[in-house]
Design a protein around this motif. Structure first.
Motif, PDB file in Angstrom:
ATOM      1  N   GLY A  85      -8.469 -10.577   3.484  1.00  0.00           N
ATOM      2  CA  GLY A  85      -7.102 -10.076   4.231  1.00  0.00           C
ATOM      3  C   GLY A  85      -5.773 -10.527   3.399  1.00  0.00           C
ATOM      4  O   GLY A  85      -4.772  -9.502   3.654  1.00  0.00           O
ATOM      5  N   VAL A  86      -5.674 -11.601   3.028  1.00  0.00           N
ATOM      6  CA  VAL A  86      -4.447 -11.817   2.334  1.00  0.00           C
ATOM      7  C   VAL A  86      -4.159 -10.822   1.016  1.00  0.00           C
ATOM      8  O   VAL A  86      -2.850 -10.314   0.798  1.00  0.00           O
ATOM      9  CB  VAL A  86      -4.141 -13.308   2.077  1.00  0.00           C
ATOM     10  N   LEU A  87      -5.463 -10.570   0.475  1.00  0.00           N
ATOM     11  CA  LEU A  87      -5.330  -9.858  -0.884  1.00  0.00           C
ATOM     12  C   LEU A  87      -4.768  -8.350  -0.529  1.00  0.00           C
ATOM     13  O   LEU A  87      -4.001  -7.866  -1.206  1.00  0.00           O
ATOM     14  CB  LEU A  87      -6.471  -9.910  -1.629  1.00  0.00           C
ATOM     15  N   ASP A  88      -5.706  -7.903   0.588  1.00  0.00           N
ATOM     16  CA  ASP A  88      -5.134  -6.690   1.252  1.00  0.00           C
ATOM     17  C   ASP A  88      -3.622  -6.487   1.466  1.00  0.00           C
ATOM     18  O   ASP A  88      -2.870  -5.434   1.186  1.00  0.00           O
ATOM     19  CB  ASP A  88      -5.853  -6.365   2.395  1.00  0.00           C
ATOM     20  N   ALA A  89      -3.342  -7.466   2.111  1.00  0.00           N
ATOM     21  CA  ALA A  89      -1.818  -7.734   2.711  1.00  0.00           C
ATOM     22  C   ALA A  89      -0.984  -7.511   1.232  1.00  0.00           C
ATOM     23  O   ALA A  89       0.065  -7.044   1.316  1.00  0.00           O
ATOM     24  CB  ALA A  89      -1.402  -8.675   3.482  1.00  0.00           C
ATOM     25  N   LEU A  90      -1.152  -8.327   0.241  1.00  0.00           N
ATOM     26  CA  LEU A  90      -0.234  -8.390  -0.865  1.00  0.00           C
ATOM     27  C   LEU A  90      -0.366  -7.184  -1.670  1.00  0.00           C
ATOM     28  O   LEU A  90       0.440  -6.664  -2.166  1.00  0.00           O
ATOM     29  CB  LEU A  90      -1.027  -9.749  -1.622  1.00  0.00           C
ATOM     30  N   ALA A  91      -1.699  -6.369  -1.458  1.00  0.00           N
ATOM     31  CA  ALA A  91      -1.716  -5.057  -2.105  1.00  0.00           C
ATOM     32  C   ALA A  91      -0.785  -4.168  -1.665  1.00  0.00           C
ATOM     33  O   ALA A  91      -0.126  -3.239  -2.268  1.00  0.00           O
ATOM     34  CB  ALA A  91      -3.165  -4.739  -2.323  1.00  0.00           C
ATOM     35  N   ALA A  92      -0.777  -4.235  -0.399  1.00  0.00           N
ATOM     36  CA  ALA A  92       0.086  -3.324   0.422  1.00  0.00           C
ATOM     37  C   ALA A  92       1.638  -3.605   0.054  1.00  0.00           C
ATOM     38  O   ALA A  92       2.494  -2.731   0.037  1.00  0.00           O
ATOM     39  CB  ALA A  92      -0.199  -3.326   1.916  1.00  0.00           C
ATOM     40  N   ALA A  93       1.865  -4.937   0.286  1.00  0.00           N
ATOM     41  CA  ALA A  93       3.403  -5.112  -0.108  1.00  0.00           C
ATOM     42  C   ALA A  93       3.856  -4.810  -1.636  1.00  0.00           C
ATOM     43  O   ALA A  93       4.873  -4.563  -1.829  1.00  0.00           O
ATOM     44  CB  ALA A  93       3.445  -6.748  -0.262  1.00  0.00           C
ATOM     45  N   LEU A  94       2.981  -4.836  -2.416  1.00  0.00           N
ATOM     46  CA  LEU A  94       3.254  -4.555  -3.962  1.00  0.00           C
ATOM     47  C   LEU A  94       3.043  -3.009  -4.142  1.00  0.00           C
ATOM     48  O   LEU A  94       3.406  -2.526  -5.152  1.00  0.00           O
ATOM     49  CB  LEU A  94       2.542  -5.433  -4.951  1.00  0.00           C
ATOM     50  N   GLN A  95       2.533  -2.286  -3.083  1.00  0.00           N
ATOM     51  CA  GLN A  95       2.253  -0.824  -3.255  1.00  0.00           C
ATOM     52  C   GLN A  95       1.318  -0.424  -4.549  1.00  0.00           C
ATOM     53  O   GLN A  95       1.651   0.278  -5.277  1.00  0.00           O
ATOM     54  CB  GLN A  95       3.684  -0.152  -3.438  1.00  0.00           C
ATOM     55  N   LEU A  96       0.196  -1.344  -4.450  1.00  0.00           N
ATOM     56  CA  LEU A  96      -0.633  -1.203  -5.609  1.00  0.00           C
ATOM     57  C   LEU A  96      -1.506   0.078  -5.316  1.00  0.00           C
ATOM     58  O   LEU A  96      -1.908   0.393  -4.151  1.00  0.00           O
ATOM     59  CB  LEU A  96      -1.830  -2.392  -5.738  1.00  0.00           C
ATOM     60  N   ASP A  97      -1.810   0.840  -6.447  1.00  0.00           N
ATOM     61  CA  ASP A  97      -2.933   1.896  -6.408  1.00  0.00           C
ATOM     62  C   ASP A  97      -4.217   1.456  -6.433  1.00  0.00           C
ATOM     63  O   ASP A  97      -4.542   0.238  -6.348  1.00  0.00           O
ATOM     64  CB  ASP A  97      -2.358   3.047  -7.537  1.00  0.00           C
ATOM     65  N   GLU A  98      -5.263   2.218  -6.188  1.00  0.00           N
ATOM     66  CA  GLU A  98      -6.600   1.790  -6.031  1.00  0.00           C
ATOM     67  C   GLU A  98      -7.023   1.200  -7.522  1.00  0.00           C
ATOM     68  O   GLU A  98      -7.690  -0.092  -7.154  1.00  0.00           O
ATOM     69  CB  GLU A  98      -7.362   3.104  -6.002  1.00  0.00           C
ATOM     70  N   ALA A  99      -6.660   1.487  -8.594  1.00  0.00           N
ATOM     71  CA  ALA A  99      -7.193   0.609  -9.668  1.00  0.00           C
ATOM     72  C   ALA A  99      -6.543  -0.808  -9.669  1.00  0.00           C
ATOM     73  O   ALA A  99      -7.232  -1.572 -10.161  1.00  0.00           O
ATOM     74  CB  ALA A  99      -6.562   1.361 -11.084  1.00  0.00           C
ATOM     75  N   GLU A 100      -5.258  -0.851  -9.315  1.00  0.00           N
ATOM     76  CA  GLU A 100      -4.230  -2.172  -9.213  1.00  0.00           C
ATOM     77  C   GLU A 100      -5.026  -2.758  -8.192  1.00  0.00           C
ATOM     78  O   GLU A 100      -5.046  -4.339  -8.569  1.00  0.00           O
ATOM     79  CB  GLU A 100      -2.876  -1.812  -9.005  1.00  0.00           C
ATOM     80  N   ARG A 101      -5.370  -2.470  -7.106  1.00  0.00           N
ATOM     81  CA  ARG A 101      -5.921  -3.353  -5.915  1.00  0.00           C
ATOM     82  C   ARG A 101      -7.334  -3.790  -6.596  1.00  0.00           C
ATOM     83  O   ARG A 101      -7.429  -4.700  -6.266  1.00  0.00           O
ATOM     84  CB  ARG A 101      -6.162  -2.345  -4.860  1.00  0.00           C
ATOM     85  N   ASP A 102      -8.132  -3.069  -7.195  1.00  0.00           N
ATOM     86  CA  ASP A 102      -9.470  -3.460  -7.528  1.00  0.00           C
ATOM     87  C   ASP A 102      -9.112  -4.371  -8.455  1.00  0.00           C
ATOM     88  O   ASP A 102      -9.820  -5.536  -8.511  1.00  0.00           O
ATOM     89  CB  ASP A 102     -10.023  -2.129  -8.131  1.00  0.00           C
ATOM     90  N   HIS A 103      -8.189  -4.375  -9.426  1.00  0.00           N
ATOM     91  CA  HIS A 103      -7.932  -5.541 -10.440  1.00  0.00           C
ATOM     92  C   HIS A 103      -7.627  -6.768  -9.658  1.00  0.00           C
ATOM     93  O   HIS A 103      -7.864  -7.789 -10.196  1.00  0.00           O
ATOM     94  CB  HIS A 103      -6.730  -4.848 -11.485  1.00  0.00           C
ATOM     95  N   LEU A 104      -6.650  -6.677  -8.823  1.00  0.00           N
ATOM     96  CA  LEU A 104      -6.297  -8.030  -8.081  1.00  0.00           C
ATOM     97  C   LEU A 104      -7.549  -8.595  -7.605  1.00  0.00           C
ATOM     98  O   LEU A 104      -7.675  -9.804  -7.626  1.00  0.00           O
ATOM     99  CB  LEU A 104      -5.225  -7.478  -7.056  1.00  0.00           C
ATOM    100  N   PHE A 105      -8.357  -7.762  -6.746  1.00  0.00           N
ATOM    101  CA  PHE A 105      -9.628  -8.454  -6.208  1.00  0.00           C
ATOM    102  C   PHE A 105     -10.614  -8.936  -7.419  1.00  0.00           C
ATOM    103  O   PHE A 105     -11.259  -9.990  -7.124  1.00  0.00           O
ATOM    104  CB  PHE A 105     -10.401  -7.320  -5.357  1.00  0.00           C
ATOM    105  N   HIS A 106     -10.690  -8.273  -8.596  1.00  0.00           N
ATOM    106  CA  HIS A 106     -11.306  -9.021  -9.558  1.00  0.00           C
ATOM    107  C   HIS A 106     -10.812 -10.203 -10.032  1.00  0.00           C
ATOM    108  O   HIS A 106     -11.676 -11.116 -10.418  1.00  0.00           O
ATOM    109  CB  HIS A 106     -11.411  -7.953 -11.049  1.00  0.00           C
TER     110      HIS A 106
END
Length: 291
Positions: free
Chosen positions: A70-91
Motif C-alpha cells: 500500500g505504501v509502495l502504491d502511494a509512493l508510485a502515485a506521488a512520484l507519478q511512476l509509469d508502469e515500468a517504473e512502478r514494477d521496478h520499485l516493487f522489484h
C-alpha cells in the motif's frame, strides 16, 4: 562494476524520479522562487504519499524492507511512476525483503527446449527468435538468422544484442534506423532486469563490460530509466534487402522465466512484406551454400 548495490539502486532511482517532478506538476503550491532542490522536496513527496518525512527519508536512503504494498502504491502515485517504473520499485522492494539481501549467483546456462525450437521453425514467413532478459540470443528460426545477420556475425556465443548496440556501434547505427531510441531502450530494459535480479552474476558482468567499454552506455545507465519488453515498431536497414519497417510482438514465456519470444511481421502488400520475401529467398540460398 563488481556488484549491483541494492541500497544505491533504490536511493538513486527514487532521487532521480523525485527530481523530475515540479510542484506545479504535482499540484502543489511553489512557495518562493529560490528552491534549492531540483523537483520535489522530500517533505513534499512524503505529503503526497501520506507518510511521515522520516519514513520517506528512510526509503530514499535505500531501505524498502518492511514497506507495505500500500505504501509502495502511494509512493508510485506521488512520484507519478509509469508502469515500468512502478514494477521496478516493487522489484527493488521485493529484493530488499529477501533475508540477508541474497548472494550473488550465476544462473545455469539458458537452454531452449526442443519443443520451443520446433515452434520457431514452424514460423516460416516471419523472423522469430527467443532471447533472455539480458539480450542473449538463445534460439532463432531461419528468417531471424537472416534478419539479424549483422548481430550474429559476432562469433561470441550466445550473441548479445546489447553488446552489438554499444560495442559495435558503427554497425548498429547502420542497421537500426532509430539507433538512439534502441540504445535508450536496451539500457533501460537491462536496468529493469537489474532490479529484478540484482545478484545475477552474468548480468553484473554484462553491465560491467558495457560500462567499461562504452561511454554512451554509461550515460544511458546513469539515467536510471527503465522499460518493459513490449510490442512496437522496429525500423532496420538490412545489408542485403534494404529498409524494413517491422511490427514487433514480444511475448514473455511463462514456462521459461526470463525468456522472451519475439516475432517480426509486416502487413501484406507493403514494401516490407516484399522485403521479407526477398530475405527468405536470400536465406534459402545461403543455407544451400553452407550445405
Amino acid at each position: 562494476m563488481a556488484t549491483i548495490d541494492l541500497r544505491t539502486e533504490i536511493k538513486e532511482f527514487l532521487t532521480s524520479r523525485r527530481a523530475r517532478i515540479t510542484p506545479e506538476r504535482a499540484g502543489l503550491p511553489a512557495y518562493g522562487g529560490n528552491r534549492r532542490v531540483k523537483g520535489l522536496r522530500r517533505e513534499e513527496v512524503a505529503l503526497l504519499a501520506g507518510v511521515s518525512v522520516d519514513y520517506y527519508v528512510r526509503m530514499e536512503r535505500g531501505s524498502l524492507a518492511g514497506t507495505s504494498d500500500g505504501v509502495l502504491d502511494a509512493l508510485a502515485a506521488a512520484l507519478q511512476l509509469d508502469e515500468a517504473e512502478r514494477d521496478h520499485l516493487f522489484h527493488l522492494a521485493r529484493q530488499s525483503r529477501a533475508p540477508g539481501g541474497g548472494p550473488r549467483r550465476r544462473r545455469p546456462a539458458a537452454t531452449v527446449r526442443p519443443a520451443l525450437q520446433q515452434v520457431l521453425d514452424a514460423i516460416t514467413e516471419a523472423p522469430a527468435w527467443i532471447c533472455s532478459s539480458r539480450y542473449d540470443v538463445l534460439a532463432t528460426n531461419h528468417l531471424a538468422r537472416a534478419l539479424y545477420s549483422p548481430v550474429l556475425a559476432d562469433p561470441r556465443r550466445p550473441a548479445n544484442i546489447a553488446r552489438f548496440v554499444y560495442l559495435d556501434s558503427e554497425a548498429a547505427e547502420a542497421f537500426f534506423v532509430d539507433y538512439d531510441r534502441i540504445a535508450v531502450d536496451v539500457a533501460a530494459k537491462l536496468r529493469m532486469e537489474a532490479g529484478r535480479n540484482p545478484y545475477d552474476e552474468d548480468l553484473i558482468a554484462l553491465v560491467g563490460e558495457l560500462s567499461t567499454r562504452s561511454e554512451l552506455f554509461r550515460q544511458r545507465w546513469a539515467s536510471r530509466d527503465v522499460r518493459l519488453h513490449r510490442s512496437g515498431r522496429k525500423r532496420m536497414h538490412h545489408p542485403v534487402v534494404g529498409r524494413l519497417d517491422l511490427d514487433v510482438e514480444s511475448l514473455e514465456l511463462p514456462s521459461e522465466p526470463g525468456m522472451h519470444l519475439t516475432i517480426y511481421t509486416a502487413p501484406a502488400g507493403t514494401a516490407t512484406a516484399d522485403g521479407l520475401a526477398l530475405l527468405a529467398s536470400w536465406a534459402a540460398s545461403q543455407e544451400k551454400l553452407v550445405r
